[in-house]
Write a protein that holds these residues in place. Structure first.
Motif, PDB file in Angstrom:
ATOM      1  N   ALA A  24      73.650 -10.698 -32.678  1.00 47.96           N
ATOM      2  CA  ALA A  24      72.192 -10.568 -32.787  1.00 47.96           C
ATOM      3  C   ALA A  24      71.941  -9.309 -33.611  1.00 47.96           C
ATOM      4  CB  ALA A  24      71.567 -10.434 -31.404  1.00 47.96           C
ATOM      5  N   ARG A  41      77.040 -10.732 -28.978  1.00 58.11           N
ATOM      6  CA  ARG A  41      76.326 -11.309 -27.829  1.00 58.11           C
ATOM      7  C   ARG A  41      77.203 -11.450 -26.582  1.00 58.11           C
ATOM      8  NH1 ARG A  41      71.355 -14.065 -29.071  1.00 58.11           N
ATOM      9  NH2 ARG A  41      71.010 -14.114 -31.302  1.00 58.11           N
ATOM     10  N   THR A  79      71.666  -8.862 -26.107  1.00 63.20           N
ATOM     11  CA  THR A  79      70.792  -8.899 -27.274  1.00 63.20           C
ATOM     12  C   THR A  79      70.292  -7.487 -27.529  1.00 63.20           C
ATOM     13  OG1 THR A  79      69.015 -10.128 -28.345  1.00 63.20           O
ATOM     14  CG2 THR A  79      68.610  -9.391 -26.079  1.00 63.20           C
ATOM     15  N   GLN A  96      71.047  -9.903 -20.780  1.00 60.49           N
ATOM     16  CA  GLN A  96      69.955 -10.788 -20.372  1.00 60.49           C
ATOM     17  C   GLN A  96      70.147 -11.441 -19.012  1.00 60.49           C
ATOM     18  OE1 GLN A  96      67.843 -12.499 -24.106  1.00 60.49           O
ATOM     19  NE2 GLN A  96      70.049 -12.834 -24.387  1.00 60.49           N
TER      20      GLN A  96
END
Length: 118
Positions: A24, A41, A79, A96
């Protein structure tokens, strides 16, 4: 379903390096800085590159490798997020799944990240 899961596990074990490279990217929010950060990631490893000018006025890409805290982390779903603060050169690395965040920035010739926190 079990055969599919087994095949996926074998693929990850055997073809792990072939699956690498899912990154990312985000630009630093600082208005007068042309720096782009990247994060792997899966591993959370962070690096950055920016445009530089040589003495003869030609361009060069300046890259900063991972330094303290910016190397590989526990496997996850990472991210990058830039704040809206126009004078900020750092970005947030976010895992995340857990919500853990680190602040990452260039210090001297490396990218440094703070310890993850929630």
């Amino acid at each position: 379903m079990m055969i599919r899961s087994f095949c996926l596990a074998v693929l990850l074990l055997v073809g792990g390096p072939a699956l690498a490279g899912d990154y990312a990217f985000v630009a630093a929010p600082q208005k007068d800085l042309n720096r782009i950060y990247r994060v792997d990631r899966l591993t959370g490893e962070v690096g950055a590159c920016q445009y530089g000018v040589k003495e003869d006025n030609s361009g060069v890409t300046l890259c900063f490798p991972p330094g303290e805290g910016a190397g590989k982390q526990e496997p996850g779903d990472y991210t990058l997020i830039a704040s809206n603060h126009e004078k900020e050169s750092a970005v947030f690395r976010v895992e995340q799944r857990t919500g853990a965040m680190s602040v990452c920035y260039v210090w001297k010739d490396q990218v440094i990240c703070t310890p993850p926190a929630r």
